[in-house]
Design an enzyme around this catalytic site. Structure first.
Site, mmCIF file in Angstrom:
data_model
loop_
_atom_site.group_PDB
_atom_site.id
_atom_site.type_symbol
_atom_site.label_atom_id
_atom_site.label_comp_id
_atom_site.label_asym_id
_atom_site.label_seq_id
_atom_site.Cartn_x
_atom_site.Cartn_y
_atom_site.Cartn_z
ATOM 1 N N LYS A 14 0.957 -1.321 0.059
ATOM 2 C CA LYS A 14 0.034 -0.041 -0.099
ATOM 3 C C LYS A 14 0.843 1.295 0.085
ATOM 4 O O LYS A 14 0.684 2.386 -0.804
ATOM 5 C CB LYS A 14 -1.073 0.073 1.327
ATOM 6 N N ASN A 15 1.794 1.096 0.827
ATOM 7 C CA ASN A 15 2.772 2.433 1.120
ATOM 8 C C ASN A 15 3.736 2.733 0.130
ATOM 9 O O ASN A 15 4.053 4.080 -0.303
ATOM 10 C CB ASN A 15 3.441 2.254 2.473
ATOM 11 N N CYS A 57 -4.966 12.654 13.630
ATOM 12 C CA CYS A 57 -5.582 11.310 13.271
ATOM 13 C C CYS A 57 -5.325 10.630 14.636
ATOM 14 O O CYS A 57 -4.803 11.224 15.691
ATOM 15 C CB CYS A 57 -4.815 10.547 12.216
ATOM 16 N N ARG A 98 0.549 14.300 13.752
ATOM 17 C CA ARG A 98 1.015 14.120 12.192
ATOM 18 C C ARG A 98 1.079 15.299 11.340
ATOM 19 O O ARG A 98 0.307 15.409 10.412
ATOM 20 C CB ARG A 98 0.402 13.070 11.744
ATOM 21 N N ASP A 144 4.329 0.195 12.244
ATOM 22 C CA ASP A 144 3.290 -0.355 11.623
ATOM 23 C C ASP A 144 3.096 -1.613 12.068
ATOM 24 O O ASP A 144 2.051 -2.218 11.807
ATOM 25 C CB ASP A 144 3.192 -0.157 10.005
ATOM 26 N N ARG A 173 -8.767 -0.239 4.726
ATOM 27 C CA ARG A 173 -7.870 0.710 4.127
ATOM 28 C C ARG A 173 -6.447 -0.078 3.630
ATOM 29 O O ARG A 173 -5.773 0.324 2.983
ATOM 30 C CB ARG A 173 -7.682 1.838 5.174
HETATM 31 C C1 UD1 Z 1 4.335 6.656 6.642
HETATM 32 C C2 UD1 Z 1 3.461 5.514 6.335
HETATM 33 C C3 UD1 Z 1 2.998 5.112 7.534
HETATM 34 C C4 UD1 Z 1 4.007 4.720 8.628
HETATM 35 C C5 UD1 Z 1 4.913 6.042 8.979
HETATM 36 C C6 UD1 Z 1 6.072 5.592 9.651
HETATM 37 C C7 UD1 Z 1 2.750 5.927 4.084
HETATM 38 C C8 UD1 Z 1 1.450 6.404 3.389
HETATM 39 N N1 UD1 Z 1 2.444 5.770 5.489
HETATM 40 O O1 UD1 Z 1 3.321 7.696 7.313
HETATM 41 O O2 UD1 Z 1 2.075 3.817 7.511
HETATM 42 O O3 UD1 Z 1 3.341 4.427 10.016
HETATM 43 O O4 UD1 Z 1 5.454 6.494 7.705
HETATM 44 O O5 UD1 Z 1 6.766 4.598 9.358
HETATM 45 O O6 UD1 Z 1 3.797 5.569 3.884
HETATM 46 N N2 UD1 Z 1 6.241 14.249 11.147
HETATM 47 C C9 UD1 Z 1 6.476 15.857 11.692
HETATM 48 N N3 UD1 Z 1 6.266 16.431 10.534
HETATM 49 C C10 UD1 Z 1 6.318 16.184 9.248
HETATM 50 C C11 UD1 Z 1 6.202 14.974 8.618
HETATM 51 C C12 UD1 Z 1 6.276 14.137 9.953
HETATM 52 O O7 UD1 Z 1 6.663 16.107 12.716
HETATM 53 O O8 UD1 Z 1 5.942 17.242 8.434
HETATM 54 C C13 UD1 Z 1 6.629 13.455 12.262
HETATM 55 C C14 UD1 Z 1 5.265 12.408 12.611
HETATM 56 O O9 UD1 Z 1 4.323 13.123 13.263
HETATM 57 C C15 UD1 Z 1 5.933 11.181 12.817
HETATM 58 C C16 UD1 Z 1 7.382 11.196 12.218
HETATM 59 O O10 UD1 Z 1 7.700 12.515 11.730
HETATM 60 O O11 UD1 Z 1 6.102 11.348 14.252
HETATM 61 C C17 UD1 Z 1 7.511 9.938 11.302
HETATM 62 O O12 UD1 Z 1 6.219 10.330 10.414
HETATM 63 P P1 UD1 Z 1 6.466 10.037 8.688
HETATM 64 O O13 UD1 Z 1 7.589 9.257 8.324
HETATM 65 O O14 UD1 Z 1 6.162 11.425 7.888
HETATM 66 O O15 UD1 Z 1 4.974 9.347 8.577
HETATM 67 P P2 UD1 Z 1 3.851 9.321 7.372
HETATM 68 O O16 UD1 Z 1 4.897 9.566 6.043
HETATM 69 O O17 UD1 Z 1 3.086 10.143 7.551
#
Ligand code: UD1
Length: 442
Positions: free
Chosen positions: A22-23, A119, A124, A308, A401
Site C-alpha cells: 500500500k505504502n 488522526c 502528524r 506499523d 484501508r
Molecule cells: C508513513 C506511512 C505510515 C507509517 C509511517 C512511519 C505511508 C503512506 N504511510 O507515514 O504507514 O506508519 O510512515 O513509518 O507511507 N512528522 C512531523 N512533521 C512532518 C512529517 C512527519 O513532525 O512534516 C513526524 C510524524 O508526526 C511522525 C514522524 O515524523 O512522528 C514520522 O512520520 P512520517 O514518516 O512522516 O509518517 P508518514 O509519512 O505520514
C-alpha cells in the site's frame, strides 16, 4: 458498517499470498501526474480502500483511470489534469493524499491541498514537507485549512529533515525530479517503499540516487518518459500474517514477499520463539511455538522495527510467558488498541510512550472496536488467539484501508472468521472435522 466476527483458538495452517505494498503504491500512483505523455502502467496494486481514495483524488484532478483486464493493474492517463486541488473530504479519509503536493508542484507549479489535521495515532503535521518545498523555492501559504503552494520554478537545494519522514521524503523527491539543478536530501527516510518509488521514477527517466543510507541526491531532469512499474510486496501485510501464525501457534507459508525487507520482524518473532524457515528470497514459513517468549519491542524508522507492526506484536506479547516493554518512538498516540486488548483479557499498562505487557494464560472473546488500521489487525490477531467466546471487531473500515480480503485469506488458513453487517446476528460455523479449522490445524 461491517464487523468481523471471529471464533478463535485454532492454529492457522496453510499458504498465503501477500499483495503489493500500500505504502509504495500510493506515491507511485501519484507520481503518474508527472508522466502525462503516455499512459502509466502500475502492477501489483492491492485492492484497498486507500487505493480507491487515491484513484478518486487523481480522477478529481482530471486524470483518467482506465479499465484493465488484470485486477491488480492500474493504467492511468494524466494528460487531462486541469485541477490542482486536493479537497478536505479526500485528505481527511487518507492523509497520504498530501503526496499529490510534490508531483503537482513539480509539473504544474501549483497545488492546493487540505491540511490533513490530526488522526487517531497522533498530530502528524506536514511541516517538514512544507519547509522542504520552501527550500526548493516554492511559496507556501496556509489559509482556511488549506496549503497553497506555487512557484515560478523549483530549484535544487539541500534539505535536511529534522527526523526521517517517509511521505515527506517521497514528496520532496517528486518535487525535485523536474526541478532545475541538484537536490540533496539528508536524513531521508530509508523505507523500502521510498526506494521502490525511486526505482519506478528512474525507470521513467528521473535521475535519483541514494548515495548513502540516509542521503538521496536528485538531479532534476527536463522531462520524464514513461512510468511502468510492478509494486514491491507489502511487508506489513506479510508481518501481520507472520504474527498470525505465531499467535495461533500455527504453521503458515507466506508467498510473494521480499524476505530482505522483513529482517526486523523476523528477528523479533524468532526471539519470541517462532521458528522462521526462509525457503527463498520471496517465500518463508513461520511455525508458532507452543510457548511464546516475552520480548521488548521498540519502534523506529527502517531498518528498525516498524511502528506499523507494533500493535500486532503487542497482541502476540499479551500471550507471552513473561513481562515486556513495548516502546513507541514514531507516533505519540499509537496505543489506542491497548484498551481493546484489555477487553479481551490482556494485562497492559501504558506509561507515556511505553506499554508494559504482562503475558496472560489466555485471551477470551469480547466485543471490541478498531481505532485505526494496524489496531484493527492487532484485534483480529488477538481474536484468532482467544480461546473461548466470540470476538466481534467493529469499525472494520479501518482494516479495509490496508488489508485486501483479510477474512478470505484467514479463512483459507483455517480461521473461523466472517464479516457481518452491523445489525446482522453473527453466524459463525462450528468447526467441522471435515472442514476448514480442525482438519487443517491437526
Ligand atoms: C508513513 C506511512 C505510515 C507509517 C509511517 C512511519 C505511508 C503512506 N504511510 O507515514 O504507514 O506508519 O510512515 O513509518 O507511507 N512528522 C512531523 N512533521 C512532518 C512529517 C512527519 O513532525 O512534516 C513526524 C510524524 O508526526 C511522525 C514522524 O515524523 O512522528 C514520522 O512520520 P512520517 O514518516 O512522516 O509518517 P508518514 O509519512 O505520514
Amino acid at each position: 458498517m461491517d464487523k468481523m466476527v471471529i471464533e478463535g483458538g485454532f492454529p492457522l495452517v496453510g499458504e498465503v499470498s501477500i499483495g503489493g505494498s500500500k505504502n509504495a503504491s500510493l506515491p507511485i500512483i501519484v507520481s503518474s501526474i508527472m508522466f502525462d505523455e503516455f499512459d502509466s502502467e502500475i502492477d501489483n496494486v492491492p485492492g484497498l480502500e486507500d487505493i480507491k481514495t487515491i484513484k478518486k483524488l487523481l480522477t478529481s484532478l482530471g486524470a483518467e483511470i482506465k479499465e484493465s483486464d488484470e485486477p491488480d493493474k492500474l493504467v492511468i492517463n494524466t494528460s487531462g489534469i486541469n485541477n490542482y486541488d486536493a479537497p478536505y473530504d479526500l485528505v481527511k479519509t487518507m492523509r497520504a493524499s498530501v503526496l499529490v503536493l510534490g508531483p503537482l508542484v513539480a509539473k504544474y507549479k501549483k497545488a492546493r491541498v487540505s491540511l490533513p489535521g490530526g488522526c487517531a495515532i497522533g498530530a502528524r503535521p506536514i511541516d517538514f514537507h512544507l519547509n522542504a518545498l520552501r527550500s526548493l523555492g516554492a511559496v507556501v501559504e496556509v489559509d482556511h485549512g488549506y496549503v497553497e503552494v506555487h512557484a515560478d520554478k523549483l530549484k535544487g537545494a539541500v534539505i535536511n529533515f529534522p527526523i526521517p519522514t517517509v511521505t515527506g521524503t517521497e514528496n520532496i523527491i517528486m518535487a525535485a525530479t523536474l526541478a532545475e539543478g541538484t537536490t540533496i536530501i539528508k536524513n531521508a527516510a530509508m523505507e523500502p517503499e521510498v526506494d521502490d518509488m525511486i526505482f519506478a521514477l528512474n525507470n521513467g527517466g528521473a535521475d535519483i540516487k541514494r548515495v548513502e543510507q540516509s542521503i538521496i541526491v536528485v538531479n532534476g531532469v527536463k522531462k520524464l518518459r514513461r512510468l511502468c512499474h510492478r509494486v514491491l510486496p507489502d511487508r506489513i501485510e506479510a508481518g501481520t500474517f507472520m504474527t498470525a501464525s505465531a499467535i495461533t501457534k500455527g504453521d503458515i507459508v507466506l508467498k510473494n514477499i521480499n524476505v530482505q525487507h522483513l529482517k526486523a520482524i523476523i528477528d523479533k518473532l524468532s526471539e519470541a520463539g517462532a521458528k522462521i524457515i526462509i525457503n527463498s528470497s520471496s517465500q518463508l514459513r513461520v511455525k508458532g511455538s507452543k510457548a511464546i517468549k516475552s520480548v521488548d519491542i521498540s519502534t523506529a524508522p527502517y531498518p528498525n522495527f516498524p511502528t506499523d507492526m507494533q500493535a500486532q506484536m503487542m497482541a502476540l506479547m499479551t500471550l507471552s510467558g513473561g513481562l515486556c516493554v513495548v516502546t513507541e518512538n514514531v507516533f505519540e498516540n499509537r496505543f489506542m488498541h491497548v484498551a481493546e486488548l484489555i477487553r479481551l483479557g490482556a494485562n497492559i499498562k501504558v506509561r507515556n510512550n511505553f506499554a508494559i505487557v504482562k503475558g496472560v494464560q489466555k485471551l477470551s472473546g469480547a466485543e471490541v472496536m478498531a481505532t485505526d488500521l494496524r489496531a484493527s489487525a492487532s484485534l483480529i490477531l488477538a481474536g484468532l488467539a482467544s480461546s473461548d467466546g466470540l470476538t466481534t471487531v467493529s469499525r472494520i473500515y479501518h482494516l479495509d484501508r490496508g488489508y485486501e480480503k483479510m477474512e478470505e485469506k484467514l479463512s483459507n488458513l483455517g480461521a473461523i472468521i466472517s464479516r457481518v453487517k452491523e445489525n446482522d446476528i453473527p453466524v459463525v460455523d462450528e468447526p467441522d472435522f471435515n472442514g476448514s479449522a480442525c482438519s487443517k490445524s491437526a
